[in-house]
Design a protein around this motif. Structure first.
Motif, PDB file in Angstrom:
ATOM      1  N   UNK A  60     -33.363  18.393 -13.335  1.00  0.00           N
ATOM      2  CA  UNK A  60     -33.396  18.474 -14.796  1.00  0.00           C
ATOM      3  C   UNK A  60     -32.267  19.353 -15.297  1.00  0.00           C
ATOM      4  N   UNK A  61     -31.480  18.795 -16.223  1.00  0.00           N
ATOM      5  CA  UNK A  61     -30.431  19.583 -16.883  1.00  0.00           C
ATOM      6  C   UNK A  61     -31.065  20.253 -18.088  1.00  0.00           C
ATOM      7  N   UNK A  62     -31.128  21.580 -18.040  1.00  0.00           N
ATOM      8  CA  UNK A  62     -31.757  22.338 -19.118  1.00  0.00           C
ATOM      9  C   UNK A  62     -30.795  22.562 -20.271  1.00  0.00           C
ATOM     10  N   UNK A  63     -29.563  22.887 -19.955  1.00  0.00           N
ATOM     11  CA  UNK A  63     -28.470  23.013 -20.920  1.00  0.00           C
ATOM     12  C   UNK A  63     -27.181  23.024 -20.104  1.00  0.00           C
ATOM     13  N   UNK A  64     -26.019  22.992 -20.745  1.00  0.00           N
ATOM     14  CA  UNK A  64     -24.783  22.952 -19.968  1.00  0.00           C
ATOM     15  C   UNK A  64     -24.702  24.100 -18.958  1.00  0.00           C
ATOM     16  N   UNK A  65     -24.574  23.746 -17.694  1.00  0.00           N
ATOM     17  CA  UNK A  65     -24.457  24.739 -16.640  1.00  0.00           C
ATOM     18  C   UNK A  65     -25.762  25.242 -16.069  1.00  0.00           C
ATOM     19  N   UNK A  66     -26.886  24.797 -16.602  1.00  0.00           N
ATOM     20  CA  UNK A  66     -28.196  25.279 -16.117  1.00  0.00           C
ATOM     21  C   UNK A  66     -29.073  24.095 -15.730  1.00  0.00           C
ATOM     22  N   UNK A  67     -29.575  24.124 -14.478  1.00  0.00           N
ATOM     23  CA  UNK A  67     -30.355  23.021 -13.921  1.00  0.00           C
ATOM     24  C   UNK A  67     -31.566  23.551 -13.164  1.00  0.00           C
ATOM     25  N   UNK A  68     -32.574  22.694 -13.030  1.00  0.00           N
ATOM     26  CA  UNK A  68     -33.702  22.945 -12.155  1.00  0.00           C
ATOM     27  C   UNK A  68     -33.832  21.743 -11.235  1.00  0.00           C
ATOM     28  N   UNK A  69     -33.959  22.006  -9.940  1.00  0.00           N
ATOM     29  CA  UNK A  69     -34.190  20.972  -8.944  1.00  0.00           C
ATOM     30  C   UNK A  69     -35.571  21.267  -8.380  1.00  0.00           C
ATOM     31  N   UNK A  70     -36.511  20.299  -8.511  1.00  0.00           N
ATOM     32  CA  UNK A  70     -37.895  20.583  -8.150  1.00  0.00           C
ATOM     33  C   UNK A  70     -38.572  19.402  -7.476  1.00  0.00           C
ATOM     34  N   UNK A  71     -39.540  19.723  -6.611  1.00  0.00           N
ATOM     35  CA  UNK A  71     -40.423  18.695  -6.083  1.00  0.00           C
ATOM     36  C   UNK A  71     -41.335  18.275  -7.220  1.00  0.00           C
ATOM     37  N   UNK A  72     -41.521  16.963  -7.390  1.00  0.00           N
ATOM     38  CA  UNK A  72     -42.309  16.475  -8.510  1.00  0.00           C
ATOM     39  C   UNK A  72     -43.167  15.297  -8.044  1.00  0.00           C
ATOM     40  N   UNK A  73     -44.480  15.411  -8.233  1.00  0.00           N
ATOM     41  CA  UNK A  73     -45.393  14.369  -7.776  1.00  0.00           C
ATOM     42  C   UNK A  73     -45.286  13.082  -8.581  1.00  0.00           C
ATOM     43  N   UNK A  74     -44.658  13.121  -9.756  1.00  0.00           N
ATOM     44  CA  UNK A  74     -44.478  11.899 -10.540  1.00  0.00           C
ATOM     45  C   UNK A  74     -43.294  11.074 -10.037  1.00  0.00           C
ATOM     46  N   UNK A  75     -42.499  11.655  -9.157  1.00  0.00           N
ATOM     47  CA  UNK A  75     -41.358  10.952  -8.554  1.00  0.00           C
ATOM     48  C   UNK A  75     -41.798  10.454  -7.178  1.00  0.00           C
ATOM     49  N   UNK A  76     -41.609   9.156  -6.903  1.00  0.00           N
ATOM     50  CA  UNK A  76     -42.027   8.625  -5.600  1.00  0.00           C
ATOM     51  C   UNK A  76     -41.277   9.302  -4.450  1.00  0.00           C
ATOM     52  N   UNK A  77     -41.982   9.455  -3.328  1.00  0.00           N
ATOM     53  CA  UNK A  77     -41.381  10.047  -2.134  1.00  0.00           C
ATOM     54  C   UNK A  77     -40.134   9.257  -1.745  1.00  0.00           C
TER      55      UNK A  77
END
Length: 86
Positions: A60-77
């Motif tokens: 997820x791009x939160x704003x320019x230059x800031x991101x979160x990379x996360x495990x998410x159960x709504x995204x298929x394996x």
């Protein structure tokens, strides 16, 4: 008639080693560093996700230059999705 049964073998009890990383927050000051930084974070979470095969990865791009990379159960394996925060 034949019947097949798939059983999941119980994992042996283990002592907790380290807390499982579920998300990584990233902040970049240079656009040149974004791709390499995101690739490294995704690679790290792929290792975590592959242990239980229950979720994918959301970048997820939160704003320019800031991101979160996360495990998410709504995204298929096995998949990685991208999102932009509103």
């Amino acid at each position: 008639m034949t019947t097949a049964t798939l059983e999941r073998i119980a994992k042996p009890a283990q002592f907790p080693e380290e807390p499982v990383i579920r998300s990584i927050d990233l902040k970049f000051t240079s656009g040149r560093d974004v791709n390499a930084g995101l690739e490294d974070a995704v690679a790290e979470l792929i290792e975590v996700a592959s242990k239980d095969a229950s979720c994918g990865i959301l970048v997820t791009r939160l704003n320019p230059g800031r991101y979160t990379v996360a495990l998410d159960e709504s995204v298929p394996f096995g998949e990685t999705y991208e999102a932009f925060a509103a």
